[in-house]
Design an enzyme around this catalytic site. Structure first.
Site, PDB file in Angstrom:
ATOM      1  N   SER A 119       0.819  -1.203   0.000  1.00 54.32           N
ATOM      2  CA  SER A 119       0.000   0.000   0.000  1.00 54.32           C
ATOM      3  C   SER A 119       0.852   1.250   0.000  1.00 54.32           C
ATOM      4  CB  SER A 119      -0.944  -0.020   1.197  1.00 54.32           C
ATOM      5  OG  SER A 119      -0.303  -0.545   2.318  1.00 54.32           O
ATOM      6  N   HIS A 140      -2.219  -2.722  -6.614  1.00 57.01           N
ATOM      7  CA  HIS A 140      -2.750  -2.424  -5.282  1.00 57.01           C
ATOM      8  C   HIS A 140      -4.274  -2.489  -5.266  1.00 57.01           C
ATOM      9  CE1 HIS A 140      -3.306   0.688  -1.862  1.00 57.01           C
ATOM     10  NE2 HIS A 140      -3.270  -0.540  -1.381  1.00 57.01           N
ATOM     11  N   GLU A 152      -5.007   0.065  -8.130  1.00 54.65           N
ATOM     12  CA  GLU A 152      -3.987   1.066  -8.434  1.00 54.65           C
ATOM     13  C   GLU A 152      -2.802   0.322  -9.049  1.00 54.65           C
ATOM     14  OE1 GLU A 152      -2.828   2.898  -4.715  1.00 54.65           O
ATOM     15  OE2 GLU A 152      -2.672   4.853  -5.636  1.00 54.65           O
ATOM     16  N   ASN A 190      -3.461   5.949  -0.896  1.00 50.72           N
ATOM     17  CA  ASN A 190      -3.152   6.167   0.514  1.00 50.72           C
ATOM     18  C   ASN A 190      -2.559   7.537   0.801  1.00 50.72           C
ATOM     19  OD1 ASN A 190      -4.116   3.884   1.874  1.00 50.72           O
ATOM     20  ND2 ASN A 190      -2.548   2.672   0.854  1.00 50.72           N
TER      21      ASN A 190
END
Ligand code: CAA
Length: 282
Positions: A119, A140, A152, A190
């Protein structure tokens, strides 16, 4: 290159979810973890999800059995030697991931792409652990994997165009919508999400609001499906802390300082839903 089989390293909530969507897309999946308890828990979670879909009439019993039948488990990384594509979804610890990539690099044939569900750890740094950095990429997924539509895709400096294109199309085969993010700490998802969660924790820490009120503000005021504290409990507070630390270390900017309350909860073993206690009790 046609992908027929798929390896997942890690049978936790992310790994098992990835194994489920890969099997649902028709791939034969090998899911590995460090011991039988971990793989059994992963399989249990997949079976529960599939059964829920059957109960709701969204999946027929035969398809459910076929998906389950395509997933096998192992506790030996060497059993991934025959798969066409690997996603690593182990816990968010840099040294652990580095070790896994070094091992995968020796186990898997040269043409196999080694993707990571990290992440926030830089893809270039993970790729540099291997002799095939052009075949290392970030893939991701979001939690819960079977539900969330996004993947992602992150290329490191040395990731090849071919690796990128294959990972992109595999994400689509899984029924997801890929989005490309640059290889900087936290990528896009994130980098944007975690500071919001961290700020919500600061609001609790400073007594600006109670957990229920903080979450209600974001749910009803911003139409988020769940509040930031409930979401942190879902993601895992240990994971949230690890991501904030990666952002803080990577940018050396105080705006990413993890809230002391987050650290305190993690030190006490309050990891959120998975440990039965986080900002809420489960
Ligand atoms: N696993 C599989 N399926 C699940 C699930 C789980 N853990 N939780 C819920 N679902 C399914 C339900 O079965 C239901 O399916 P159907 O539509 O087929 O009936 C559907 O999701 C909706 O569930 P519910 O009706 O029970 O509950 P809900 O409408 O409140 O949705 C939610 C639950 C999908 C979790 C929703 O609250 C949501 O989208 N929350 C935000 C999640 C989010 O932001 N995730 C990203 C986290 S960040 C991340 O993952 C990146 C990282 O690196 C940390």
């Amino acid at each position: 290159m046609e992908i027929r089989s798929f390896g997942v390293v890690g049978a936790g909530q992310m790994g098992s979810g990835i194994a489920q969507v890969a099997a649902a897309s028709g791939l034969d999946v090998v899911m590995s973890d460090i011991n039988d308890d971990c793989t059994a828990r992963g399989v249990q979670s997949i079976e529960k999800n599939l059964q829920r879909s059957v109960d709701k009439g969204k999946l027929d019993q035969e398809t459910c059995r076929a998906i389950r039948g395509r997933i096998s488990t192992t506790t030996r990384l060497t059993d991934l030697a025959g798969v066409d594509f690997v996603v690593e979804a182990a816990v968010e610890m840099e040294e652990l991931k580095f070790g896994l990539f070094r091992e995968l690099d020796t186990v898997c044939p040269d043409h196999v792409i080694l993707a990571t569900n990290t992440s926030s750890i830089p893809i270039g740094r993970i790729g540099a652990q291997t002799k095939r950095p052009e075949k290392v990429i970030g893939m991701h997924f979001m939690n819960p994997v079977p539900v969330m539509k996004l993947v992602e895709v992150i290329r490191g400096l040395r990731t090849s165009e071919e690796t990128f294109a294959l990972t992109w199309s595999l994400s689509e085969r899984f029924g997801k919508t890929p989005a490309e993010a640059g290889d900087y700490p936290g990528f896009l998802a994130n980098r944007i999400l975690m500071p919001m969660i961290n700020e919500a924790i600061f609001c609790l820490y400073q007594g600006v609001g109670k957990p229920e009120d903080i979450d209600t503000v974001m749910k009803l005021g911003m139409n988020h499906p769940m509040g930031p504290l409930a979401l942190a409990d879902l993601i895992g507070l240990d994971t949230c802390l690890a991501i904030m630390e990666t952002l803080y270390d990577g940018f050396k900017d105080s705006k990413y300082r993890p809230c002391p309350l987050l650290r305190k909860y993690v030190e006490a073993g309050w990891f959120g839903r998975k440990s039965g206690r986080g900002f809420y009790q489960y």
